[in-house]
Design a protein around this motif. Structure first.
Motif, PDB file in Angstrom:
ATOM      1  N   GLY A   1       0.800  -1.225   0.000  1.00  3.08           N
ATOM      2  CA  GLY A   1       0.000   0.000   0.000  1.00  3.08           C
ATOM      3  C   GLY A   1       0.827   1.266   0.000  1.00  3.08           C
ATOM      4  O   GLY A   1       0.279   2.362   0.163  1.00  3.08           O
ATOM      5  N   ASN A   2       2.158   1.120  -0.182  1.00  4.06           N
ATOM      6  CA  ASN A   2       3.039   2.294  -0.171  1.00  4.06           C
ATOM      7  C   ASN A   2       3.201   2.864  -1.580  1.00  4.06           C
ATOM      8  O   ASN A   2       4.299   2.954  -2.118  1.00  4.06           O
ATOM      9  CB  ASN A   2       4.419   1.921   0.387  1.00  4.06           C
ATOM     10  CG  ASN A   2       4.347   1.387   1.800  1.00  4.06           C
ATOM     11  OD1 ASN A   2       3.427   1.703   2.542  1.00  4.06           O
ATOM     12  ND2 ASN A   2       5.303   0.558   2.169  1.00  4.06           N
ATOM     13  N   MET A   3       2.077   3.243  -2.183  1.00  2.00           N
ATOM     14  CA  MET A   3       2.121   3.711  -3.560  1.00  2.00           C
ATOM     15  C   MET A   3       0.984   4.707  -3.804  1.00  2.00           C
ATOM     16  O   MET A   3      -0.137   4.507  -3.335  1.00  2.00           O
ATOM     17  CB  MET A   3       1.977   2.517  -4.518  1.00  2.00           C
ATOM     18  CG  MET A   3       1.956   2.871  -5.992  1.00  2.00           C
ATOM     19  SD  MET A   3       3.465   3.652  -6.535  1.00  2.00           S
ATOM     20  CE  MET A   3       4.648   2.353  -6.161  1.00  2.00           C
ATOM     21  N   ASP A   4       1.292   5.778  -4.523  1.00  2.00           N
ATOM     22  CA  ASP A   4       0.280   6.752  -4.937  1.00  2.00           C
ATOM     23  C   ASP A   4       0.372   6.830  -6.461  1.00  2.00           C
ATOM     24  O   ASP A   4       1.263   7.470  -7.013  1.00  2.00           O
ATOM     25  CB  ASP A   4       0.559   8.119  -4.303  1.00  2.00           C
ATOM     26  CG  ASP A   4      -0.553   9.116  -4.558  1.00  2.00           C
ATOM     27  OD1 ASP A   4      -1.100   9.114  -5.679  1.00  2.00           O
ATOM     28  OD2 ASP A   4      -0.860   9.926  -3.655  1.00  2.00           O
ATOM     29  N   TRP A   5      -0.574   6.159  -7.138  1.00  2.47           N
ATOM     30  CA  TRP A   5      -0.492   6.033  -8.595  1.00  2.47           C
ATOM     31  C   TRP A   5      -0.704   7.360  -9.310  1.00  2.47           C
ATOM     32  O   TRP A   5      -0.074   7.625 -10.334  1.00  2.47           O
ATOM     33  CB  TRP A   5      -1.498   4.995  -9.077  1.00  2.47           C
ATOM     34  CG  TRP A   5      -1.182   3.619  -8.572  1.00  2.47           C
ATOM     35  CD1 TRP A   5      -1.783   2.959  -7.541  1.00  2.47           C
ATOM     36  CD2 TRP A   5      -0.158   2.745  -9.062  1.00  2.47           C
ATOM     37  NE1 TRP A   5      -1.208   1.731  -7.347  1.00  2.47           N
ATOM     38  CE2 TRP A   5      -0.216   1.558  -8.274  1.00  2.47           C
ATOM     39  CE3 TRP A   5       0.783   2.826 -10.089  1.00  2.47           C
ATOM     40  CZ2 TRP A   5       0.639   0.479  -8.481  1.00  2.47           C
ATOM     41  CZ3 TRP A   5       1.637   1.747 -10.293  1.00  2.47           C
ATOM     42  CH2 TRP A   5       1.555   0.603  -9.507  1.00  2.47           C
ATOM     43  N   SER A   6      -1.596   8.200  -8.800  1.00  2.00           N
ATOM     44  CA  SER A   6      -1.808   9.505  -9.441  1.00  2.00           C
ATOM     45  C   SER A   6      -0.576  10.382  -9.283  1.00  2.00           C
ATOM     46  O   SER A   6      -0.185  11.109 -10.209  1.00  2.00           O
ATOM     47  CB  SER A   6      -3.038  10.204  -8.849  1.00  2.00           C
ATOM     48  OG  SER A   6      -2.870  10.446  -7.461  1.00  2.00           O
ATOM     49  N   LEU A   7       0.074  10.301  -8.122  1.00  2.00           N
ATOM     50  CA  LEU A   7       1.322  11.040  -7.893  1.00  2.00           C
ATOM     51  C   LEU A   7       2.389  10.582  -8.880  1.00  2.00           C
ATOM     52  O   LEU A   7       3.111  11.414  -9.462  1.00  2.00           O
ATOM     53  CB  LEU A   7       1.793  10.811  -6.451  1.00  2.00           C
ATOM     54  CG  LEU A   7       3.191  11.328  -6.075  1.00  2.00           C
ATOM     55  CD1 LEU A   7       3.289  12.821  -6.292  1.00  2.00           C
ATOM     56  CD2 LEU A   7       3.513  10.982  -4.619  1.00  2.00           C
ATOM     57  N   LEU A   8       2.498   9.275  -9.088  1.00  2.00           N
ATOM     58  CA  LEU A   8       3.461   8.729 -10.040  1.00  2.00           C
ATOM     59  C   LEU A   8       3.219   9.302 -11.439  1.00  2.00           C
ATOM     60  O   LEU A   8       4.164   9.677 -12.146  1.00  2.00           O
ATOM     61  CB  LEU A   8       3.351   7.203 -10.069  1.00  2.00           C
ATOM     62  CG  LEU A   8       4.229   6.466 -11.084  1.00  2.00           C
ATOM     63  CD1 LEU A   8       5.707   6.703 -10.793  1.00  2.00           C
ATOM     64  CD2 LEU A   8       3.915   4.967 -11.073  1.00  2.00           C
ATOM     65  N   GLY A   9       1.948   9.410 -11.827  1.00  2.00           N
ATOM     66  CA  GLY A   9       1.610   9.959 -13.137  1.00  2.00           C
ATOM     67  C   GLY A   9       2.038  11.405 -13.291  1.00  2.00           C
ATOM     68  O   GLY A   9       2.590  11.791 -14.335  1.00  2.00           O
ATOM     69  N   TYR A  10       1.816  12.219 -12.255  1.00  2.00           N
ATOM     70  CA  TYR A  10       2.207  13.632 -12.321  1.00  2.00           C
ATOM     71  C   TYR A  10       3.727  13.790 -12.379  1.00  2.00           C
ATOM     72  O   TYR A  10       4.244  14.664 -13.084  1.00  2.00           O
ATOM     73  CB  TYR A  10       1.654  14.389 -11.111  1.00  2.00           C
ATOM     74  CG  TYR A  10       0.161  14.580 -11.149  1.00  2.00           C
ATOM     75  CD1 TYR A  10      -0.451  15.167 -12.254  1.00  2.00           C
ATOM     76  CD2 TYR A  10      -0.645  14.175 -10.080  1.00  2.00           C
ATOM     77  CE1 TYR A  10      -1.832  15.335 -12.297  1.00  2.00           C
ATOM     78  CE2 TYR A  10      -2.022  14.344 -10.119  1.00  2.00           C
ATOM     79  CZ  TYR A  10      -2.612  14.918 -11.229  1.00  2.00           C
ATOM     80  OH  TYR A  10      -3.971  15.083 -11.267  1.00  2.00           O
TER      81      TYR A  10
END
Length: 261
Positions: free
Chosen positions: A211-220
Motif C-alpha cells: 500500500g506504499n504507492m500513490d499512482w496519481s502522484l506517479l503519473g504527475y
C-alpha cells in the motif's frame, strides 16, 4: 490541474532536468522533495522506486542498443540485490502494524544514504583516479573473488534502495568503478542502469503490495520528468562538472542532515 498536482509535475520537471544534465540525483532528490510535500515516507519511497524503474527502462534500451551493458556484471549484481530487496521488504512488512516505527527507520536510512551519495558525487573523480591507478596491482581482484564481491555489492545496494529508493545511481556507479577499473565509463553507466531497473521494479512492486504507492502522484511526476530529462540531456557538458557536482553534493548533505536531526 490543481496547485498540488502542478507542484508534483514541476518537481518531476526539475528532477528530470537535473538527471538529464548530470546523470545522477533522481531518487536522492525526488524522495526528499516528496517528504517536503508532506507525503508519507513509505509512500514517497514506494512511488519513487516505480518512478525510477520506468524512467531508467528507456535508458536500458538505449544503452543495450549501443552495446554499453555488461550483462554478466548485471547478473552478479542482481543475484545479490533482488533477494536482499525481498528480505528488506519482508522486514518492512513485519512492521506494518507500527507505521511510525517503519517511517522512522526509512527516514534515518534516507539520511545515511543521502550523505553517502553526496560524498560519492563529491569525490567521484578521486575514486576514479584511485581505481585507474591501482588497476594492475594487487588491489585489482579477478575470478571468483570479484564475482563474490559484486554479489555482496548487490546485497548492500538492494537493502539501501528498498529502504530508501536511493543508492542505485551514484553509489552503484562508484562501486563498479572500484570493482571494474578496466571497464570504460559508458559501459559502467549502462551496466548500473541495467541493474537498477529490475531492482527498483521489484522493490517498487513490493512497496505497492504493502500500500506504499500513490499512482496519481506517479503519473504527475512522470508527466514532468520525461520532458525534463529530454531538455537536461541537451545541456550536458554546457555547465562545468566542477560546479554542478559540489552544488548537488552540498544540497544532498543538507537534506541528509535535516532528516537525521
Amino acid at each position: 490541474m490543481d496547485v498540488g498536482s502542478f507542484g508534483f509535475t514541476l518537481a518531476g520537471l526539475v528532477v528530470g532536468f537535473i538527471v538529464g544534465m548530470t546523470g545522477v540525483g533522481g531518487g536522492s532528490l525526488m524522495t526528499p522533495i516528496l517528504l517536503w510535500f508532506g507525503i508519507n515516507p513509505a509512500t514517497a519511497v514506494g512511488t519513487d522506486l516505480l518512478y525510477a524503474a520506468i524512467t531508467k527502462a528507456s535508458g536500458v534500451w538505449v544503452h543495450g542498443k549501443n552495446k554499453n551493458i555488461d550483462w554478466k556484471i548485471t547478473g552478479w549484481l542482481t543475484l545479490g540485490s533482488v533477494p536482499a530487496a525481498a528480505l528488506t521488504l519482508w522486514f518492512l512488512a513485519s512492521l506494518d502494524a507500527d507505521t511510525q516505527a517503519a517511517n522512522a527507520i526509512i527516514k534515518q536510512g534516507l539520511a545515511v544514504v543521502l550523505v553517502l551519495t553526496a560524498l560519492a558525487i563529491l569525490f567521484k573523480s578521486k575514486l576514479q583516479a584511485f581505481a585507474s591507478k591501482h588497476a594492475g596491482d594487487r588491489y585489482h581482484l579477478s575470478g571468483t573473488s570479484l564475482n563474490l564481491l559484486t554479489v555482496a555489492t548487490g546485497v548492500v545496494l538492494g537493502v539501501m534502495v528498498s529502504l530508501t529508493s536511493i543508492g542505485a545511481g551514484a553509489l552503484g556507479t562508484v562501486a563498479l568503478f572500484l570493482l571494474y577499473p578496466y571497464l570504460v565509463t559508458r559501459r559502467l553507466v549502462g551496466t548500473e542502469i541495467a541493474h537498477a531497473v529490475p531492482l527498483t521494479l521489484v522493490a517498487g512492486l513490493g512497496h505497492a503490495s504493502m500500500g506504499n504507492m500513490d499512482w496519481s502522484l506517479l503519473g504527475y511526476l512522470l508527466l514532468g520528468s520525461l520532458p525534463g530529462i529530454y531538455m537536461g540531456s541537451h545541456l550536458t557538458g554546457r555547465i562545468s562538472d566542477s560546479i554542478l557536482r559540489p552544488c548537488l553534493a552540498g544540497m544532498l548533505l543538507m537534506i541528509g542532515y535535516k532528516l537525521a536531526f
